[in-house]
Structure formats: C-alpha cells, structure tokens
Design a protein around this motif. Structure first.
Motif, PDB file in Angstrom:
ATOM      1  N   ASP A   1       0.799  -1.227   0.000  1.00 21.23           N
ATOM      2  CA  ASP A   1       0.000   0.000   0.000  1.00 21.23           C
ATOM      3  C   ASP A   1       0.834   1.280   0.000  1.00 21.23           C
ATOM      4  O   ASP A   1       0.402   2.314   0.500  1.00 21.23           O
ATOM      5  CB  ASP A   1      -0.948  -0.004   1.198  1.00 21.23           C
ATOM      6  CG  ASP A   1      -0.216  -0.068   2.534  1.00 21.23           C
ATOM      7  OD1 ASP A   1       1.009  -0.347   2.545  1.00 21.23           O
ATOM      8  OD2 ASP A   1      -0.869   0.149   3.571  1.00 21.23           O
ATOM      9  N   LEU A   2       2.036   1.215  -0.586  1.00 22.45           N
ATOM     10  CA  LEU A   2       2.865   2.427  -0.652  1.00 22.45           C
ATOM     11  C   LEU A   2       2.178   3.508  -1.480  1.00 22.45           C
ATOM     12  O   LEU A   2       1.600   3.205  -2.526  1.00 22.45           O
ATOM     13  CB  LEU A   2       4.220   2.123  -1.292  1.00 22.45           C
ATOM     14  CG  LEU A   2       5.272   1.485  -0.420  1.00 22.45           C
ATOM     15  CD1 LEU A   2       6.533   1.223  -1.246  1.00 22.45           C
ATOM     16  CD2 LEU A   2       5.603   2.349   0.773  1.00 22.45           C
ATOM     17  N   PRO A   3       2.259   4.766  -1.034  1.00 27.72           N
ATOM     18  CA  PRO A   3       1.687   5.837  -1.851  1.00 27.72           C
ATOM     19  C   PRO A   3       2.516   6.045  -3.124  1.00 27.72           C
ATOM     20  O   PRO A   3       3.739   5.988  -3.096  1.00 27.72           O
ATOM     21  CB  PRO A   3       1.752   7.062  -0.938  1.00 27.72           C
ATOM     22  CG  PRO A   3       2.783   6.744   0.089  1.00 27.72           C
ATOM     23  CD  PRO A   3       2.823   5.254   0.221  1.00 27.72           C
ATOM     24  N   VAL A   4       1.834   6.244  -4.225  1.00 27.68           N
ATOM     25  CA  VAL A   4       2.478   6.405  -5.527  1.00 27.68           C
ATOM     26  C   VAL A   4       2.842   7.879  -5.733  1.00 27.68           C
ATOM     27  O   VAL A   4       1.980   8.753  -5.606  1.00 27.68           O
ATOM     28  CB  VAL A   4       1.544   5.924  -6.654  1.00 27.68           C
ATOM     29  CG1 VAL A   4       2.182   6.129  -8.015  1.00 27.68           C
ATOM     30  CG2 VAL A   4       1.168   4.460  -6.440  1.00 27.68           C
ATOM     31  N   PRO A   5       4.117   8.162  -6.064  1.00 23.83           N
ATOM     32  CA  PRO A   5       4.480   9.559  -6.319  1.00 23.83           C
ATOM     33  C   PRO A   5       3.879  10.053  -7.625  1.00 23.83           C
ATOM     34  O   PRO A   5       3.697   9.283  -8.571  1.00 23.83           O
ATOM     35  CB  PRO A   5       6.009   9.515  -6.403  1.00 23.83           C
ATOM     36  CG  PRO A   5       6.339   8.121  -6.790  1.00 23.83           C
ATOM     37  CD  PRO A   5       5.249   7.253  -6.219  1.00 23.83           C
ATOM     38  N   GLU A   6       3.567  11.339  -7.661  1.00 20.76           N
ATOM     39  CA  GLU A   6       3.040  11.960  -8.878  1.00 20.76           C
ATOM     40  C   GLU A   6       4.104  12.878  -9.458  1.00 20.76           C
ATOM     41  O   GLU A   6       4.938  13.409  -8.738  1.00 20.76           O
ATOM     42  CB  GLU A   6       1.774  12.748  -8.547  1.00 20.76           C
ATOM     43  CG  GLU A   6       0.632  11.863  -8.103  1.00 20.76           C
ATOM     44  CD  GLU A   6      -0.647  12.644  -7.852  1.00 20.76           C
ATOM     45  OE1 GLU A   6      -0.732  13.815  -8.292  1.00 20.76           O
ATOM     46  OE2 GLU A   6      -1.545  12.078  -7.228  1.00 20.76           O
TER      47      GLU A   6
ATOM     48  N   GLU B   1       7.066   5.961   5.276  1.00 21.90           N
ATOM     49  CA  GLU B   1       6.228   5.209   4.328  1.00 21.90           C
ATOM     50  C   GLU B   1       5.051   6.027   3.821  1.00 21.90           C
ATOM     51  O   GLU B   1       4.417   5.643   2.844  1.00 21.90           O
ATOM     52  CB  GLU B   1       5.748   3.916   4.960  1.00 21.90           C
ATOM     53  CG  GLU B   1       6.879   2.930   5.106  1.00 21.90           C
ATOM     54  CD  GLU B   1       6.432   1.567   5.555  1.00 21.90           C
ATOM     55  OE1 GLU B   1       5.230   1.254   5.457  1.00 21.90           O
ATOM     56  OE2 GLU B   1       7.291   0.806   5.982  1.00 21.90           O
ATOM     57  N   ASP B   2       4.753   7.145   4.471  1.00 21.18           N
ATOM     58  CA  ASP B   2       3.653   7.996   4.028  1.00 21.18           C
ATOM     59  C   ASP B   2       4.077   8.983   2.940  1.00 21.18           C
ATOM     60  O   ASP B   2       3.237   9.629   2.325  1.00 21.18           O
ATOM     61  CB  ASP B   2       3.065   8.767   5.210  1.00 21.18           C
ATOM     62  CG  ASP B   2       2.483   7.837   6.261  1.00 21.18           C
ATOM     63  OD1 ASP B   2       1.993   6.746   5.888  1.00 21.18           O
ATOM     64  OD2 ASP B   2       2.539   8.188   7.451  1.00 21.18           O
TER      65      ASP B   2
ATOM     66  N   PRO C   1       5.202   9.738  -0.617  1.00 18.82           N
ATOM     67  CA  PRO C   1       5.228   9.051  -1.916  1.00 18.82           C
ATOM     68  C   PRO C   1       6.641   9.006  -2.508  1.00 18.82           C
ATOM     69  O   PRO C   1       7.304  10.027  -2.652  1.00 18.82           O
ATOM     70  CB  PRO C   1       4.300   9.900  -2.782  1.00 18.82           C
ATOM     71  CG  PRO C   1       3.394  10.582  -1.812  1.00 18.82           C
ATOM     72  CD  PRO C   1       4.251  10.843  -0.597  1.00 18.82           C
TER      73      PRO C   1
ATOM     74  N   ARG D   1      10.112   5.268   0.161  1.00 18.82           N
ATOM     75  CA  ARG D   1      10.484   3.901   0.517  1.00 18.82           C
ATOM     76  C   ARG D   1      10.962   3.128  -0.706  1.00 18.82           C
ATOM     77  O   ARG D   1      10.424   3.276  -1.791  1.00 18.82           O
ATOM     78  CB  ARG D   1       9.267   3.215   1.135  1.00 18.82           C
ATOM     79  CG  ARG D   1       9.464   1.786   1.564  1.00 18.82           C
ATOM     80  CD  ARG D   1      10.214   1.696   2.888  1.00 18.82           C
ATOM     81  NE  ARG D   1      10.479   0.326   3.249  1.00 18.82           N
ATOM     82  CZ  ARG D   1       9.674  -0.428   3.969  1.00 18.82           C
ATOM     83  NH1 ARG D   1       8.551   0.056   4.433  1.00 18.82           N
ATOM     84  NH2 ARG D   1      10.002  -1.677   4.238  1.00 18.82           N
TER      85      ARG D   1
ATOM     86  N   LYS E   1      14.609  13.486  -3.759  1.00 21.11           N
ATOM     87  CA  LYS E   1      13.577  12.616  -4.314  1.00 21.11           C
ATOM     88  C   LYS E   1      14.239  11.625  -5.267  1.00 21.11           C
ATOM     89  O   LYS E   1      15.259  11.926  -5.889  1.00 21.11           O
ATOM     90  CB  LYS E   1      12.515  13.427  -5.057  1.00 21.11           C
ATOM     91  CG  LYS E   1      11.593  14.199  -4.138  1.00 21.11           C
ATOM     92  CD  LYS E   1      10.461  14.836  -4.920  1.00 21.11           C
ATOM     93  CE  LYS E   1       9.490  15.547  -4.002  1.00 21.11           C
ATOM     94  NZ  LYS E   1       8.365  16.140  -4.766  1.00 21.11           N
TER      95      LYS E   1
ATOM     96  N   PHE F   1       8.367   4.620  -9.763  1.00 20.29           N
ATOM     97  CA  PHE F   1       7.532   3.736  -8.969  1.00 20.29           C
ATOM     98  C   PHE F   1       7.112   2.542  -9.808  1.00 20.29           C
ATOM     99  O   PHE F   1       6.745   2.730 -10.967  1.00 20.29           O
ATOM    100  CB  PHE F   1       6.274   4.469  -8.473  1.00 20.29           C
ATOM    101  CG  PHE F   1       5.545   3.712  -7.414  1.00 20.29           C
ATOM    102  CD1 PHE F   1       5.923   3.805  -6.089  1.00 20.29           C
ATOM    103  CD2 PHE F   1       4.490   2.880  -7.750  1.00 20.29           C
ATOM    104  CE1 PHE F   1       5.260   3.087  -5.112  1.00 20.29           C
ATOM    105  CE2 PHE F   1       3.821   2.151  -6.780  1.00 20.29           C
ATOM    106  CZ  PHE F   1       4.210   2.263  -5.455  1.00 20.29           C
TER     107      PHE F   1
END
Length: 189
Positions: free
Chosen positions: A10-15, A71-72, A74, A77, A151, A170
């Motif tokens: 459930d990792l947040p996907v970077p935009e 982990e929050d 994006p 991790r 980043k 990602f």
C-alpha cells in the motif's frame, strides 16, 4: 523482493510534480563527488551513457535510521530494493552500452560503503553530503522531521549532458528494468 526492507503493498504512488522537468539536456556541473571505493568521481568526465540513480536514504537492518512517517511520503520507501534491481541488471546494462552505474544520496561515504558491501553492489555509490550536485542541478527534494532528502530519480548522462531523466519512479524495485529497456531501445536507434 527484499527480505530486509520489503516493500508494502500500500505504498503511496508519487506523482510527477514537474520538479525534474528542467534536468534533461543540462550539462553536468563541474562537481567531484566521493565514491565508496575512495575515489573522486568527476561528473563532467563520466563514461558515455552513465546511469546515476538518486535515492533519498538507505536503511540498515541493524539500525533504525528511517524517519517517522517515511512510508507515508510518496516515493521515499524502496532504496534497498532499487539498488538490488540495479545490481541484478548491472551486466545487462553494461552489455547495452552503459559505461557505468552509480547510486547517489546525501548520506556519507562511510554509510554508503556499508550498504554497497552488504548489498554486494558491483558499482559504487556517490555521496553528495555537501549537496553540491543537488544544488547545482536543483534536484527535487522533500522534507520530513526537519531533514531534507533527495527525491528518487535517475539520470542517463552522455557526453557530459543529461540525456534522459526518469521521474517519478515507482515501484522502485522494478525501476532497473525500466532503465534497461530505455537504454536498450536508445542503443538500437
């Protein structure tokens, strides 16, 4: 998948925030960075088609260095799995015409040397602890717990210029596949 630092589902996907749009076509700055083999790497004198993957922070199985809330963020991790991906594809990247591969973070050379050795990386890691490259190229960053981190992005450098930029990245554990595919296609054209 890594047994230490496995990636959660459930990792947040970077935009794409556009923070790396300016990089493609830039000339590498006159900066020399320390490598984990105790050499200094002159970034303007890299071998043709060098891959530099930039990552925020590698952890260690025996130390808790990962900031609270990591982990929050994006794209934060996945540095260890990403490095393992480049390790797995290193020979294929070289066969596809890559002159060298480097990982890069703002962590110290001594810290990175432990990661290089533990992960059995066939390439060196570069330390931008003084943020010379980050500042010269205005690399994208994020802040957590008052600390600034780079980043995740990858630059393909040819003849002293940034030929291609991968951003955002990602999932990080599959990124080396993406770079290999791009390099192989670029070599064919």
């Amino acid at each position: 998948m890594s047994k230490d630092f496995p990636l959660p589902d459930d990792l947040p996907v970077p935009e794409d925030d556009g923070a790396a749009d300016h990089l493609q076509g830039m000339t590498m700055p006159d900066v020399s960075l320390p490598a984990t083999d105790d050499t200094a790497v002159e970034l303007r004198e890299l071998p043709p088609r060098t891959v530099i993957y930039v990552y925020p922070l590698t952890g260690r199985p025996d130390e808790d260095v990962i900031p609270e809330g990591w982990e929050d963020v994006p794209g934060a991790r996945g540095c260890t799995p990403e490095s393992r991906g480049f390790r797995s594809h290193y020979d294929e990247l070289r066969d596809a015409g890559v002159g060298d591969v480097f990982g890069l973070s703002t962590q110290s050379t001594a810290y990175q040397r432990e990661a290089r050795d533990r992960l059995h990386l066939p390439f060196e890691l570069l330390s931008d602890a003084e943020r010379e490259l980050a500042d010269a190229l205005d690399l994208p960053t994020f802040t957590i717990e008052g600390e600034e981190y780079l980043k995740r992005l990858t630059m393909v450098v040819t003849d002293g210029r940034i030929e291609h930029v991968f951003y955002p990245i990602f999932p990080p554990d599959e990124h080396a596949d993406e770079v290999l595919e791009w390099v192989s296609n670029a070599s064919d054209s």
